[in-house]
Design a protein around this motif. Structure first.
Motif, PDB file in Angstrom:
ATOM      1  N   THR A 248       0.892  -1.256  -0.054  1.00  0.00           N
ATOM      2  CA  THR A 248       0.002   0.040  -0.160  1.00  0.00           C
ATOM      3  C   THR A 248       0.712   1.225  -0.066  1.00  0.00           C
ATOM      4  O   THR A 248       2.058   1.223   0.029  1.00  0.00           O
ATOM      5  N   GLN A 249       0.194   2.266  -0.054  1.00  0.00           N
ATOM      6  CA  GLN A 249       0.920   3.771  -0.260  1.00  0.00           C
ATOM      7  C   GLN A 249       2.178   3.748   0.869  1.00  0.00           C
ATOM      8  O   GLN A 249       1.850   3.519   1.977  1.00  0.00           O
ATOM      9  N   ASN A 250       3.202   4.206   0.410  1.00  0.00           N
ATOM     10  CA  ASN A 250       4.311   4.627   1.214  1.00  0.00           C
ATOM     11  C   ASN A 250       5.184   3.176   1.643  1.00  0.00           C
ATOM     12  O   ASN A 250       5.996   3.511   2.430  1.00  0.00           O
ATOM     13  N   ASP A 251       4.671   2.034   1.118  1.00  0.00           N
ATOM     14  CA  ASP A 251       5.493   1.018   1.281  1.00  0.00           C
ATOM     15  C   ASP A 251       6.620   1.004   0.616  1.00  0.00           C
ATOM     16  O   ASP A 251       6.666   1.635  -0.555  1.00  0.00           O
ATOM     17  N   ILE A 252       7.942   0.600   0.942  1.00  0.00           N
ATOM     18  CA  ILE A 252       9.277   0.616   0.300  1.00  0.00           C
ATOM     19  C   ILE A 252       9.334  -1.068  -0.179  1.00  0.00           C
ATOM     20  O   ILE A 252       9.415  -1.677   0.868  1.00  0.00           O
ATOM     21  N   LEU A 253       9.365  -1.068  -1.395  1.00  0.00           N
ATOM     22  CA  LEU A 253       9.707  -2.227  -2.306  1.00  0.00           C
ATOM     23  C   LEU A 253      11.120  -2.608  -2.711  1.00  0.00           C
ATOM     24  O   LEU A 253      11.316  -1.436  -3.436  1.00  0.00           O
ATOM     25  N   LEU A 254      11.522  -3.514  -2.822  1.00  0.00           N
ATOM     26  CA  LEU A 254      12.760  -3.812  -3.624  1.00  0.00           C
ATOM     27  C   LEU A 254      12.217  -4.701  -4.864  1.00  0.00           C
ATOM     28  O   LEU A 254      11.729  -5.720  -4.989  1.00  0.00           O
TER      29      LEU A 254
ATOM     30  N   LYS B 158      -2.733   3.733  -3.105  1.00  0.00           N
ATOM     31  CA  LYS B 158      -3.197   3.126  -1.777  1.00  0.00           C
ATOM     32  C   LYS B 158      -3.469   1.429  -2.418  1.00  0.00           C
ATOM     33  O   LYS B 158      -3.578   0.557  -1.586  1.00  0.00           O
ATOM     34  N   SER B 159      -3.610   1.335  -3.572  1.00  0.00           N
ATOM     35  CA  SER B 159      -3.709   0.022  -4.069  1.00  0.00           C
ATOM     36  C   SER B 159      -3.145  -0.377  -5.592  1.00  0.00           C
ATOM     37  O   SER B 159      -2.437   0.612  -6.088  1.00  0.00           O
ATOM     38  N   PHE B 160      -3.195  -1.598  -6.079  1.00  0.00           N
ATOM     39  CA  PHE B 160      -2.530  -1.894  -7.270  1.00  0.00           C
ATOM     40  C   PHE B 160      -3.406  -1.579  -8.362  1.00  0.00           C
ATOM     41  O   PHE B 160      -4.529  -1.312  -8.192  1.00  0.00           O
ATOM     42  N   ALA B 161      -2.634  -1.658  -9.431  1.00  0.00           N
ATOM     43  CA  ALA B 161      -3.809  -1.499 -10.943  1.00  0.00           C
ATOM     44  C   ALA B 161      -3.438  -3.196 -11.334  1.00  0.00           C
ATOM     45  O   ALA B 161      -2.363  -3.748 -11.336  1.00  0.00           O
ATOM     46  N   TYR B 162      -4.594  -3.529 -12.180  1.00  0.00           N
ATOM     47  CA  TYR B 162      -4.416  -4.760 -12.843  1.00  0.00           C
ATOM     48  C   TYR B 162      -4.030  -4.499 -14.153  1.00  0.00           C
ATOM     49  O   TYR B 162      -3.704  -3.449 -14.782  1.00  0.00           O
ATOM     50  N   ASP B 163      -3.126  -5.736 -14.627  1.00  0.00           N
ATOM     51  CA  ASP B 163      -2.526  -5.627 -15.822  1.00  0.00           C
ATOM     52  C   ASP B 163      -3.529  -5.054 -17.337  1.00  0.00           C
ATOM     53  O   ASP B 163      -4.583  -5.554 -17.185  1.00  0.00           O
ATOM     54  N   GLN B 164      -3.075  -4.385 -17.894  1.00  0.00           N
ATOM     55  CA  GLN B 164      -3.773  -3.846 -19.075  1.00  0.00           C
ATOM     56  C   GLN B 164      -3.265  -4.300 -20.446  1.00  0.00           C
ATOM     57  O   GLN B 164      -3.765  -3.850 -21.196  1.00  0.00           O
ATOM     58  N   SER B 165      -2.707  -5.393 -20.322  1.00  0.00           N
ATOM     59  CA  SER B 165      -2.090  -6.012 -21.495  1.00  0.00           C
ATOM     60  C   SER B 165      -3.353  -6.413 -22.748  1.00  0.00           C
ATOM     61  O   SER B 165      -3.321  -6.099 -23.868  1.00  0.00           O
ATOM     62  N   ASN B 166      -4.540  -6.650 -22.106  1.00  0.00           N
ATOM     63  CA  ASN B 166      -5.664  -6.828 -22.953  1.00  0.00           C
ATOM     64  C   ASN B 166      -5.876  -5.801 -23.733  1.00  0.00           C
ATOM     65  O   ASN B 166      -6.516  -5.798 -24.833  1.00  0.00           O
ATOM     66  N   GLN B 167      -5.802  -4.383 -23.280  1.00  0.00           N
ATOM     67  CA  GLN B 167      -6.025  -3.154 -23.895  1.00  0.00           C
ATOM     68  C   GLN B 167      -4.989  -2.938 -25.135  1.00  0.00           C
ATOM     69  O   GLN B 167      -5.217  -2.023 -25.980  1.00  0.00           O
ATOM     70  N   TYR B 168      -4.022  -3.781 -25.157  1.00  0.00           N
ATOM     71  CA  TYR B 168      -3.099  -3.524 -26.057  1.00  0.00           C
ATOM     72  C   TYR B 168      -3.084  -4.546 -27.244  1.00  0.00           C
ATOM     73  O   TYR B 168      -2.075  -4.794 -28.073  1.00  0.00           O
ATOM     74  N   GLY B 169      -4.247  -5.236 -27.350  1.00  0.00           N
ATOM     75  CA  GLY B 169      -4.460  -6.219 -28.254  1.00  0.00           C
ATOM     76  C   GLY B 169      -4.182  -7.499 -28.104  1.00  0.00           C
ATOM     77  O   GLY B 169      -3.871  -8.630 -28.886  1.00  0.00           O
ATOM     78  N   LEU B 170      -3.461  -8.032 -26.692  1.00  0.00           N
ATOM     79  CA  LEU B 170      -2.773  -9.381 -26.511  1.00  0.00           C
ATOM     80  C   LEU B 170      -3.943 -10.157 -26.469  1.00  0.00           C
ATOM     81  O   LEU B 170      -4.776 -10.295 -25.976  1.00  0.00           O
ATOM     82  N   ALA B 171      -3.779 -11.629 -26.952  1.00  0.00           N
ATOM     83  CA  ALA B 171      -4.720 -12.346 -27.178  1.00  0.00           C
ATOM     84  C   ALA B 171      -5.107 -12.856 -26.003  1.00  0.00           C
ATOM     85  O   ALA B 171      -4.397 -13.224 -24.946  1.00  0.00           O
ATOM     86  N   ASP B 172      -6.392 -13.137 -25.583  1.00  0.00           N
ATOM     87  CA  ASP B 172      -6.892 -13.469 -24.321  1.00  0.00           C
ATOM     88  C   ASP B 172      -6.360 -14.839 -23.543  1.00  0.00           C
ATOM     89  O   ASP B 172      -6.154 -14.773 -22.592  1.00  0.00           O
ATOM     90  N   ASP B 173      -5.954 -15.472 -24.546  1.00  0.00           N
ATOM     91  CA  ASP B 173      -5.552 -17.113 -24.006  1.00  0.00           C
ATOM     92  C   ASP B 173      -4.283 -16.893 -23.301  1.00  0.00           C
ATOM     93  O   ASP B 173      -3.663 -17.641 -22.655  1.00  0.00           O
TER      94      ASP B 173
END
Length: 605
Positions: A230-236, A270-285
């Protein structure tokens, strides 16, 4: 789940029912959700049930390949398992909804999995403290979801103790490791299984029983869900991570780390975002194995980017604000999420009156907030409203915190206000010590004209009920010396240059010292044991953040480490490596505590 064949009358009723009206179940055609939509449904449901999404998404794939429907029809397996979670043999759930409503099916499956984890239908072995966010903690619940049967024994049905790779839960974690979360290195889980841990009933039921109630695995070998940062977490970041302009690997690359290099980043949302690859025309399978999510982060160079959750390591959290008053509020919000009955107020522009306050605040379970001389800052007021305390302690006399502040506290609904102050900083420390509800058999003595040594030892003193008293270099004030006679031993924080041997000649003492403030800090941490595997980090060149953070550090049973803004001093570096700290709470902004990248490189060695 462990499946039983459907009774013949139920099979017949389902078959005969297919000849019903035109809108009957058999004639309905259902839209099949995309993998991207299914990913969201599984993730949201997992978080709602407080189950790691990694567990839920792998389980749904192992059970059904993420299929609620096949060819537009409800998916019912040959053994009677229904839908995406293959729910069966449970009269609590509506069979028609299990077939037709994917959300209902997921919820039903997760209710059953949660019940397994909690031991509702029989206790299962636990791992360490049974932390729900640790993926390995779900090993036995996954086993029970499929069935407590001999074929799911973690060991082969022999006495040689060899691992049963064909067991349902072993295949589950192998699938997670090899296909869903590549690079996680989660399989095989290093359980210390022994043949005597299990009992087998044999024919006709072939049931599995457990003889050992708990297993212990070192925490550094375990994996925490990557969906709760979440917000302000420090990640490696991942090794050789790619930082992207949007939450998809198909977007523009803003930075590519070289092989063998990681980078510490700060989460911005505060939260993550879902992968948007499908919006770039990536085949659903091809979306099937894109189970990870993305976090919007601040990179070391200050730019904003997205990085995938896969193989991220939680390094800690930054507690900070625009001012020292705001940072104190951030610390309070982290440690007292549900409010507090009492608050401790200290003057924010100088340290003497508050140096001794940590043990008192800890015993009162009170956050320490900062105030100006004549008024409460707006952020402090807002935090007091959130905390809803009934009592307040003011550290210091009216010269440091005026009566105007008392008036403001009353206006905020605080009924009882106590002021602990004397004519000097030494008298104030004595007053604070005398008001501690519980005192141990030892006291701490620190130099009263500077702050680092007193703050470095403050969390330990607080945890043990040791008051912090202050002294001059060559002479202990008379009143303080009298108080010290009541303790069996005095812990002296600081070297001979700040507290001379002559000053403490008549006391039974243990001295902690180094060549400078960082060396003294290191000596304290090395020799005074505290239980946490995390440490709090604050600047060694100013008092405010360490002062308010020391109370939270005590609450978390953690030491406080002092550092320059941009690098770690050798004594502190050696201490971190010796103590094997792998999580840190950063007190203050990057300009005062900007060592997260250096820490990340240290713990990854």
């Amino acid at each position: 789940m462990f499946k039983k064949a459907l009774p013949i009358f139920l099979v017949l009723s389902l078959f005969l029912g297919s000849f019903g009206p035109a809108n009957s179940l058999a004639e309905e055609t259902y839209d099949i959700p995309t993998y991207n939509e299914t990913n969201k449904l599984l993730t949201d449901a997992a978080l709602a049930h407080n189950i790691p999404p990694e567990i839920v998404k792998t389980l749904a794939y192992q059970e059904s390949g993420w299929n609620q429907f096949k060819d537009g029809k409800p998916y019912v397996a040959p053994d009677g398992g229904i839908g995406i979670m293959q729910v069966t043999n449970d009269d609590r759930f509506d069979e028609n909804l299990l077939k037709t409503d994917i959300k209902y099916n997921i919820d039903a499956g997760l209710q059953k999995l949660d019940e397994k984890f909690r031991g509702v239908d029989g206790k299962l072995p636990t791992l360490n403290n049974n932390d729900r966010d640790i993926l390995e903690s779900w090993y036995f619940a996954i086993l029970a979801y499929n069935g407590r049967v001999e074929e799911n024994s973690p060991l082969k049905l022999t006495t040689d103790g060899s691992r049963n790779a064909a067991a349902y839960q072993e295949k589950f974690f192998r699938l997670m490791n090899d296909s869903f979360y590549i690079g996680m290195d989660i399989h095989p889980i290093p359980f210390d299984f022994k043949p005597e841990d299990f009992t087998y009933s044999g024919a006709p039921d072939h049931l599995l029983s457990f003889n050992k109630s708990n297993y212990q695995i070192p925490e550094h070998l375990l994996h925490k869900t990557e969906h709760k940062f979440t917000q302000n977490d420090i990640l490696l970041s991942a090794d050789s991570a790619n930082f992207r302009a949007a939450p998809t690997s198909l977007s523009k690359s803003l930075k590519d780390l070289p092989s063998g290099e990681r980078e510490a980043v700060r989460v911005l949302d505060k939260s993550f975002a879902y992968d948007q690859s499908n919006q770039y025309g990536l085949a659903d399978d091809k979306m099937r194995f894109r189970q990870y999510v993305w976090y919007k982060v601040e990179m070391q160079d200050g730019r904003t980017a997205y990085t995938a959750s896969s193989d991220l390591k939680h390094l800690g959290k930054r507690l900070y604000g625009k001012t020292r008053y705001d940072t104190a509020v951030s610390i309070s919000q982290e440690g007292w999420k549900d409010g507090a009955d009492t608050v401790v107020l200290a003057y924010g522009e100088d340290f003497p009156d508050a140096l001794a306050g940590t043990p008192l605040a800890y015993q009162l379970d009170a956050p320490m907030l900062l105030t100006k001389v004549n008024s409460l800052p707006d952020s402090t007021k807002a935090e007091i409203r959130r905390l809803k305390p009934k009592k307040a302690y003011i550290l210091g006399g009216t010269g440091a915190v005026s009566k105007n502040v008392e008036t403001e506290l009353k206006q905020l609904g605080i009924i009882e206000i106590s002021r602990l102050g004397g004519k000097t900083r030494f008298e104030t420390a004595n007053e604070i010590a005398m008001h501690m509800p519980n005192k141990g058999d030892k006291a701490v003595l620190a130099y009263g004209r500077n702050f680092p040594d007193a703050l470095a030892i403050a969390p330990y003193a607080a945890r043990n009920g040791y008051p912090i008293l202050l002294t001059e270099t060559n002479k202990i004030p008379a009143a303080t010396a009298t108080i010290l006679k009541g303790f069996s031993k005095t812990l002296v924080a600081g070297g001979f240059g700040v507290i001379s041997d002559n000053a403490i000649a008549n006391l039974n003492t243990i001295r902690f010292r180094g060549t400078d403030r960082f060396g003294t800090n290191a000596d304290i941490v090395k020799n005074l044991e505290m239980g946490s595997e995390q440490a709090f980090v604050a600047t060694g060149y100013n008092f405010a953040d360490a002062l308010t953070g020391a109370v939270l550090a005590a609450k978390k049973n953690s030491h406080l480490l002092l550092t320059p803004p941009a690098s770690i001093k050798d004594p502190i570096r050696a201490t971190i490596l010796e103590k094997k700290y792998d999580h840190f709470q950063f007190l203050g902004g990057k300009s005062v505590v900007g060592i997260e990248n250096e820490l990340g490189k240290m713990i990854e060695r």
